[in-house]
Design a protein around this motif. Structure first.
Motif, short mmCIF file in Angstrom:
data_model
loop_
_atom_site.label_atom_id
_atom_site.label_comp_id
_atom_site.label_asym_id
_atom_site.label_seq_id
_atom_site.Cartn_x
_atom_site.Cartn_y
_atom_site.Cartn_z
N VAL A 39 14.13 -18.94 -63.87
CA VAL A 39 13.76 -17.73 -64.62
C VAL A 39 14.49 -17.68 -65.96
O VAL A 39 13.90 -17.37 -67.00
CB VAL A 39 14.07 -16.47 -63.78
N VAL A 40 15.79 -18.02 -65.94
CA VAL A 40 16.57 -18.00 -67.18
C VAL A 40 16.00 -18.99 -68.19
O VAL A 40 15.87 -18.69 -69.38
CB VAL A 40 18.05 -18.32 -66.87
N PHE A 41 15.62 -20.18 -67.74
CA PHE A 41 15.08 -21.18 -68.65
C PHE A 41 13.67 -20.84 -69.12
O PHE A 41 13.26 -21.26 -70.21
CB PHE A 41 15.08 -22.55 -67.97
N LEU A 42 12.92 -20.09 -68.33
CA LEU A 42 11.54 -19.77 -68.69
C LEU A 42 11.43 -18.53 -69.58
O LEU A 42 10.38 -18.31 -70.19
CB LEU A 42 10.69 -19.56 -67.43
N VAL A 43 12.47 -17.73 -69.64
CA VAL A 43 12.41 -16.51 -70.46
C VAL A 43 12.11 -16.81 -71.93
O VAL A 43 11.25 -16.15 -72.54
CB VAL A 43 13.72 -15.70 -70.32
N PRO A 44 12.75 -17.79 -72.57
CA PRO A 44 12.39 -18.06 -73.98
C PRO A 44 10.93 -18.44 -74.17
O PRO A 44 10.31 -18.05 -75.17
CB PRO A 44 13.33 -19.22 -74.36
N PHE A 45 10.37 -19.21 -73.23
CA PHE A 45 8.97 -19.60 -73.34
C PHE A 45 8.05 -18.38 -73.16
O PHE A 45 7.01 -18.27 -73.82
CB PHE A 45 8.64 -20.67 -72.31
N TYR A 46 8.44 -17.48 -72.27
CA TYR A 46 7.66 -16.26 -72.11
C TYR A 46 7.68 -15.44 -73.40
O TYR A 46 6.64 -14.91 -73.84
CB TYR A 46 8.22 -15.44 -70.95
N LEU A 47 8.85 -15.31 -74.02
CA LEU A 47 8.95 -14.54 -75.25
C LEU A 47 8.11 -15.16 -76.37
O LEU A 47 7.47 -14.45 -77.15
CB LEU A 47 10.41 -14.44 -75.69
N LEU A 48 8.11 -16.49 -76.45
CA LEU A 48 7.29 -17.15 -77.46
C LEU A 48 5.81 -16.86 -77.24
O LEU A 48 5.08 -16.51 -78.18
CB LEU A 48 7.53 -18.67 -77.41
N LEU A 49 5.36 -17.00 -76.00
CA LEU A 49 3.94 -16.78 -75.72
C LEU A 49 3.57 -15.32 -75.91
O LEU A 49 2.51 -15.00 -76.49
CB LEU A 49 3.63 -17.22 -74.29
N ARG A 50 4.42 -14.42 -75.46
CA ARG A 50 4.14 -12.99 -75.59
C ARG A 50 4.03 -12.57 -77.05
O ARG A 50 3.11 -11.86 -77.45
CB ARG A 50 5.25 -12.21 -74.87
N ASN A 51 4.97 -13.02 -77.87
CA ASN A 51 4.96 -12.64 -79.29
C ASN A 51 3.87 -13.37 -80.07
O ASN A 51 3.38 -12.85 -81.07
CB ASN A 51 6.33 -12.91 -79.91
N ALA A 52 3.52 -14.57 -79.63
CA ALA A 52 2.46 -15.30 -80.32
C ALA A 52 1.11 -14.62 -80.15
O ALA A 52 0.22 -14.77 -81.00
CB ALA A 52 2.39 -16.74 -79.81
#
Length: 295
Positions: A39-52
């Motif tokens: 979960v910790v490692f996937l949070v940055p990817f989630y933020l990128l996709l969400r903001n994109a």
């Protein structure tokens, strides 16, 4: 005495039961730790996709939502229509540079590493120590002389200036040498008995049996070349020679920061690396183990 022996026998019989009871608890704890780490490692990817997939207003809104009510997939088309940032051309440049440098490193460093490991000439050790010495020199010291040389050759704002300085790497040469030192010599001796020299032995015996290690070094080299920023920033002075990382940085240096295009460009820039890593991660792990870098 009989009672003592009986009690000891009962204790020995109970010990495996306790271990069996502890095993599910330990397994559950391991899974919990792994899930939390994922979960910790996937949070940055989630933020990128969400903001994109959001607008600038959604990104900067104080009312945070897991995903915006409307997903703006058109942000990707807008990114490639932006005339101020040649994103499509930058992707092509990054692919050409990374693929060419990866092939160059595998060829030149692979041949150098094999020669240092197997061809016993008079100054082989001196050459090896010279290659190792280049790893001790900070990149900041060689940066200016490298730029002066590239500029003198007229390679500024060209793919040659971005590709050629990275075609050979001392670290890759060292890793290849260490790997070939552990390669079974019996296979090479059998090939040489059949009349093969060092060149044919390398291509017909060594390379086909080193696929995992070669793939690992190639993947690591490709990722490093794709993510390079400082050297392309100095050499690629014309927009036609920009790489993905340079195009990505322009969204931060402009007078107005275009947030949704910034995150969309970040998604586009890391997508090739994610796909490559998902398909080649086992090769990377195997190659690092074989290279001895973890010792």
């Amino acid at each position: 005495m009989g009672q003592v022996a009986a009690s000891e026998g009962t204790a020995h019989r109970r010990m495996p039961v306790r271990r069996k009871r502890r095993a599910p608890v330990a397994t559950a704890l391991r899974y919990v730790v792994l899930v939390l780490a994922a979960v910790v490692f996937l949070v940055p990817f989630y933020l990128l996709l969400r903001n994109a997939l959001s607008t600038d207003a959604d990104i900067t809104s104080p009312n945070w939502t897991f995903f915006p009510t409307t997903l703006h997939w058109e942000n990707f088309a807008e990114l490639f229509r932006d005339s101020s940032v040649p994103m499509a051309r930058s992707l092509v440049n990054s692919v050409v540079i990374s693929v060419t440098q990866t092939l160059g490193v595998l060829l030149l460093s692979g041949l150098a590493g094999y020669g240092l490991a197997r061809i016993h000439v008079r100054y082989a050790n001196a050459v090896f120590y010279a290659v190792m010495g280049t790893l001790l020199i900070p990149a900041a010291i060689t940066f200016v002389p490298s730029f002066v040389l590239v500029s003198t050759l007229g390679w500024v704002s060209t793919l040659r200036g971005l590709i050629i300085p990275g075609l050979f790497q001392g670290l890759a040469t060292f890793l290849f040498r260490q790997y070939f030192l552990g390669f079974p010599q019996e296979l090479e001796e059998a090939a040489m008995i059949d009349g093969c020299g060092y060149w044919r032995t390398f291509w017909r015996i060594v390379v086909p049996n080193s696929g995992g290690f070669v793939a690992a070094i190639g993947t690591i080299t490709f990722i490093a070349s794709w993510n390079a920023f400082l050297w392309p920033l100095v050499i690629a002075q014309d927009a036609s020679s920009w790489t993905v990382q340079i195009s990505l940085s322009t969204f931060l240096t402009a007078q107005t920061v275009n947030l949704h295009e910034l995150f969309t460009a970040a998604i586009v820039s890391i997508a090739p690396l994610l796909v490559m890593f998902l398909f080649l991660q086992r090769w990377i792990i195997a190659g690092v183990e074989r290279s001895g870098i973890n010792e």
